[in-house]
Design a protein around this motif. Structure first.
Motif, short mmCIF file in Angstrom:
data_model
loop_
_atom_site.label_atom_id
_atom_site.label_comp_id
_atom_site.label_asym_id
_atom_site.label_seq_id
_atom_site.Cartn_x
_atom_site.Cartn_y
_atom_site.Cartn_z
N GLU A 1 0.83 -1.20 0.00
CA GLU A 1 0.00 0.00 0.00
C GLU A 1 0.87 1.25 0.00
OE1 GLU A 1 -2.63 -0.28 3.35
OE2 GLU A 1 -3.40 -2.22 2.70
N LYS A 2 2.02 1.18 0.68
CA LYS A 2 2.91 2.35 0.82
C LYS A 2 3.98 2.43 -0.25
CE LYS A 2 2.53 2.14 5.88
NZ LYS A 2 3.31 2.04 7.12
N GLY A 3 3.97 1.56 -1.25
CA GLY A 3 4.99 1.61 -2.30
C GLY A 3 5.39 0.23 -2.78
N ARG A 4 6.66 0.12 -3.17
CA ARG A 4 7.20 -1.14 -3.69
C ARG A 4 8.43 -1.55 -2.90
NH1 ARG A 4 6.98 -0.66 -10.25
NH2 ARG A 4 4.77 -0.25 -10.39
N GLY A 5 8.83 -2.80 -3.11
CA GLY A 5 10.04 -3.30 -2.48
C GLY A 5 10.55 -4.51 -3.23
N VAL A 6 11.54 -5.18 -2.65
CA VAL A 6 12.11 -6.38 -3.24
C VAL A 6 12.40 -7.39 -2.12
CG1 VAL A 6 14.49 -5.52 -3.22
CG2 VAL A 6 13.82 -7.29 -4.85
N THR A 7 12.06 -8.65 -2.37
CA THR A 7 12.27 -9.67 -1.35
C THR A 7 13.75 -10.01 -1.21
OG1 THR A 7 11.98 -11.48 -2.93
CG2 THR A 7 10.03 -10.78 -1.69
N ARG A 8 14.12 -10.38 0.00
CA ARG A 8 15.41 -11.00 0.25
C ARG A 8 15.20 -12.51 0.29
NH1 ARG A 8 18.08 -10.25 5.99
NH2 ARG A 8 16.59 -11.90 6.46
N ASP A 9 14.14 -12.92 0.99
CA ASP A 9 13.76 -14.32 1.03
C ASP A 9 12.29 -14.44 1.38
OD1 ASP A 9 13.48 -14.59 4.04
OD2 ASP A 9 15.61 -14.15 3.96
N MET A 10 11.74 -15.63 1.13
CA MET A 10 10.33 -15.86 1.42
C MET A 10 10.10 -17.35 1.65
SD MET A 10 8.74 -15.24 -2.35
CE MET A 10 10.06 -14.81 -3.47
N SER A 11 9.01 -17.64 2.34
CA SER A 11 8.57 -19.01 2.56
C SER A 11 7.05 -19.00 2.55
CB SER A 11 9.09 -19.55 3.89
OG SER A 11 8.40 -18.96 4.98
N ALA A 12 6.44 -20.15 2.72
CA ALA A 12 4.98 -20.23 2.74
C ALA A 12 4.38 -19.47 3.91
CB ALA A 12 4.53 -21.69 2.77
N SER A 13 5.17 -19.27 4.98
CA SER A 13 4.64 -18.63 6.18
C SER A 13 5.15 -17.21 6.43
CB SER A 13 4.94 -19.49 7.41
OG SER A 13 6.33 -19.67 7.53
N GLY A 14 6.04 -16.71 5.57
CA GLY A 14 6.55 -15.37 5.80
C GLY A 14 7.46 -14.89 4.69
N ALA A 15 7.79 -13.60 4.76
CA ALA A 15 8.68 -13.00 3.77
C ALA A 15 9.49 -11.90 4.44
CB ALA A 15 7.88 -12.42 2.61
N PHE A 16 10.70 -11.69 3.93
CA PHE A 16 11.52 -10.56 4.34
C PHE A 16 11.79 -9.76 3.09
CE2 PHE A 16 15.23 -8.07 5.14
CZ PHE A 16 15.15 -7.73 6.49
N PHE A 17 11.50 -8.45 3.13
CA PHE A 17 11.72 -7.62 1.96
C PHE A 17 12.24 -6.24 2.37
CE2 PHE A 17 7.21 -7.72 3.06
CZ PHE A 17 6.93 -6.39 3.29
N TRP A 18 12.92 -5.61 1.42
CA TRP A 18 13.43 -4.25 1.59
C TRP A 18 12.49 -3.29 0.90
CZ3 TRP A 18 17.07 -3.49 5.02
CH2 TRP A 18 17.93 -4.53 5.35
N THR A 19 12.16 -2.20 1.59
CA THR A 19 11.25 -1.19 1.04
C THR A 19 11.54 0.14 1.73
OG1 THR A 19 8.93 -0.73 0.52
CG2 THR A 19 9.38 -1.72 2.69
N SER A 20 10.71 1.11 1.48
CA SER A 20 10.82 2.39 2.19
C SER A 20 9.58 2.54 3.06
CB SER A 20 10.94 3.55 1.20
OG SER A 20 9.83 3.55 0.33
N GLY A 21 9.58 3.52 3.90
CA GLY A 21 8.41 3.75 4.75
C GLY A 21 8.69 3.38 6.19
#
Length: 90
Positions: free
Chosen positions: A17-37
């Motif tokens: 909702e606040k913009g875009r980002g890019v994942t570092r890693d992800m799984s079926a139960s979670g994700a880590f991503f870099w973004t702003s905000g």
């Protein structure tokens, strides 16, 4: 390491909702991503991850909550737990 699901270390576009980002890693139960905000642990979060498949682009639409936020310069690393998700064609 207490993870339930295997992580995949791959960059993919994340739409928030606040913009875009890019994942570092992800799984079926979670994700880590870099973004702003600004993100706060415990707050609800909705995002979509663009996945490239043999059949074309798919959008993995997720709802969950922020587990942690790691500020780094003008970016923030967001660890999100996925509570609900669905796959849609892009």
């Amino acid at each position: 390491e207490g993870r339930r699901d295997r992580r995949v270390d791959t960059p993919a576009l994340v739409y928030l909702e606040k913009g875009r980002g890019v994942t570092r890693d992800m799984s079926a139960s979670g994700a880590f991503f870099w973004t702003s905000g600004t993100y706060t642990p415990g707050e609800p979060i909705s995002f979509a991850i663009e996945l490239k498949t043999a059949g074309g682009k798919m959008m993995w639409k997720c709802k969950g909550d922020v587990v942690r936020a790691e500020p780094l310069g003008h970016m923030v690393g967001v660890a999100a737990r996925i509570i609900e998700s669905k796959m849609e064609s892009a």
